[in-house]
Design a protein around this motif. Structure first.
Motif, PDB file in Angstrom:
ATOM      1  N   THR A  20      76.104 176.871  80.273  1.00 17.60           N
ATOM      2  CA  THR A  20      76.008 178.295  80.546  1.00 17.60           C
ATOM      3  C   THR A  20      76.911 178.643  81.725  1.00 17.60           C
ATOM      4  N   TYR A  21      77.707 179.696  81.574  1.00 16.07           N
ATOM      5  CA  TYR A  21      78.571 180.197  82.638  1.00 16.07           C
ATOM      6  C   TYR A  21      77.918 181.429  83.258  1.00 16.07           C
ATOM      7  N   SER A  22      77.779 181.439  84.586  1.00 22.05           N
ATOM      8  CA  SER A  22      77.079 182.544  85.245  1.00 22.05           C
ATOM      9  C   SER A  22      77.611 182.746  86.664  1.00 22.05           C
TER      10      SER A  22
ATOM     11  N   CYS B  90      82.798 180.706  89.386  1.00 25.58           N
ATOM     12  CA  CYS B  90      81.566 180.906  88.627  1.00 25.58           C
ATOM     13  C   CYS B  90      80.757 179.617  88.686  1.00 25.58           C
ATOM     14  N   GLU B  91      79.557 179.662  88.141  1.00 18.40           N
ATOM     15  CA  GLU B  91      78.690 178.490  88.122  1.00 18.40           C
ATOM     16  C   GLU B  91      78.463 178.019  86.692  1.00 18.40           C
ATOM     17  N   LEU B  92      78.401 176.705  86.534  1.00 18.05           N
ATOM     18  CA  LEU B  92      78.128 176.076  85.251  1.00 18.05           C
ATOM     19  C   LEU B  92      76.803 175.338  85.347  1.00 18.05           C
TER      20      LEU B  92
ATOM     21  N   ASP C 256      82.575 169.093  81.681  1.00 10.72           N
ATOM     22  CA  ASP C 256      83.076 170.277  81.004  1.00 10.72           C
ATOM     23  C   ASP C 256      84.450 170.626  81.571  1.00 10.72           C
TER      24      ASP C 256
ATOM     25  N   PRO D 259      86.104 174.044  82.259  1.00 17.15           N
ATOM     26  CA  PRO D 259      86.225 175.498  82.319  1.00 17.15           C
ATOM     27  C   PRO D 259      87.691 175.918  82.417  1.00 17.15           C
TER      28      PRO D 259
ATOM     29  N   GLY E 106      85.819 180.432  80.526  1.00 15.24           N
ATOM     30  CA  GLY E 106      85.003 179.902  79.444  1.00 15.24           C
ATOM     31  C   GLY E 106      85.460 178.523  79.046  1.00 15.24           C
ATOM     32  N   SER E 107      84.870 178.001  77.988  1.00 12.37           N
ATOM     33  CA  SER E 107      85.089 176.603  77.611  1.00 12.37           C
ATOM     34  C   SER E 107      86.272 176.392  76.679  1.00 12.37           C
TER      35      SER E 107
ATOM     36  N   ALA F 250      86.055 181.998  75.587  1.00 11.69           N
ATOM     37  CA  ALA F 250      86.216 182.539  76.940  1.00 11.69           C
ATOM     38  C   ALA F 250      86.495 184.032  76.948  1.00 11.69           C
TER      39      ALA F 250
ATOM     40  N   ARG G  57      80.681 184.452  77.867  1.00  7.27           N
ATOM     41  CA  ARG G  57      81.917 184.550  78.615  1.00  7.27           C
ATOM     42  C   ARG G  57      81.702 185.372  79.882  1.00  7.27           C
TER      43      ARG G  57
END
Length: 304
Positions: free
Chosen positions: A173-175, A190-192, A202, A204, A275-276, A281, A289
């Motif tokens: 999850t991207y947040s 951002c945080e993963l 991952d 990003p 995004g991934s 993304a 995203r």
């Protein structure tokens, strides 16, 4: 040879090793598809209701859409050399090293299930030029690779930058997107996080969309441009922060108008997404995203 019915009945997992058309310097591959007998073997194993993993040595993009919906996993080892067999085994069993690579190009999706050679060429970038004996004029300009598929709204099997996280055991999850504007650079972070059973790596990726003020025709202005990526370890139930630095050059375009011939920082609204992969993304909505809006030294954010 192909496994017998008895062999398939006794197996828990079937590994199919396949090789696409051979690549040569100075020539194009005749097709991006596997040989017909390889595809038939994959379907035979799938029909036995077994978990099927396809291991493939590939020199470039491959069309997998004629068979990938029935397999449990697909591993591509590119051109690995003499230790290929050992490397495949280590990656499949997660021995010492996790298989955490990402696609350096797009795996296109054929427009039809049968995927004749004509269908294949109509589905891929520059496919319409293949086989022409005349002078080739490459008019795609900046729309190379994933940029062409974005601009032409083509559905693909596996987008640029794609890869499984922790062997598919969890979804990252991207947040918490954030932009900090400094005097000479911009930091986008951002945080993963994930709640899966194991640690994974991952990758990003930061994509940037330039303002409409950039001059030139549509072929000169990609919708999204990769501006950064990083491989990070993400442990279960703990946020991992990733940051990207953008400098003036990253926000610039090459002005080739008379008397210019230099980089010019674009004026206006930029969109930045993390995004991934190149599909998940950015809009349109596929996957989770992040969007950041940058304008005149200020920032606002929303999670779309």
């Amino acid at each position: 040879g192909a496994p017998s019915a008895a062999d398939l009945a006794s197996a828990e997992v079937v590994l199919v090793v396949a090789a696409p058309a051979k690549a040569n310097e100075g020539a194009d591959r005749a097709t991006l598809q596997l040989k017909g007998e390889d595809v038939a073997l994959i379907h035979k194993c799938c029909k036995a209701n077994k978990k099927v993993v396809v291991a493939m040595n590939a020199p470039g993009p491959v069309i997998t859409s004629t068979w990938d919906d029935c397999v449990s996993g697909l591993m591509v080892s590119w051109l690995p050399g003499q230790q290929n067999g050992k490397g495949i085994a280590m990656a499949l069993y997660g021995e010492k090293y996790e298989a955490s690579g990402r696609l350096p190009f797009t795996f296109p999706k054929c427009s039809t299930a049968a995927c004749s050679i004509e269908d294949e060429r109509a589905s891929v970038a520059l496919g319409d030029l293949y086989g022409s004996k005349g002078l080739r004029v490459l008019s795609e300009k900046a729309l190379v690779g994933y940029r062409w598929y974005h601009a032409n709204h083509r559905e693909v099997s596996f987008p640029f930058g794609f890869g499984l996280f922790a062997y598919g055991s969890a979804q990252v999850t991207y947040s918490a997107p954030r932009v900090v504007v400094h005097a000479s650079r911009i930091t986008i972070s951002c945080e993963l996080s994930h709640s899966g059973p194991r640690v994974g790596r991952d990758v990003p990726q930061l994509y940037l969309s330039f303002p409409a003020t950039v001059p030139g025709d549509a072929s000169s202005k990609p919708e999204w441009v990769l501006k950064g990526f990083a491989k990070v370890e993400v442990v279960p139930n703990k946020a991992t922060q990733v940051s990207f630095e953008l400098f003036e050059r990253d926000l610039s375009y090459w002005d080739d108008s008379p008397g210019m011939s230099r980089w010019v920082c674009a004026a206006g609204l930029f969109h930045a997404c993390i995004g991934s992969n190149a599909r998940d993304a950015v809009p349109p909505p596929q996957g989770r995203r992040l969007r950041r809006l940058l304008q005149n030294g200020t920032s606002s954010s929303s999670i779309a």
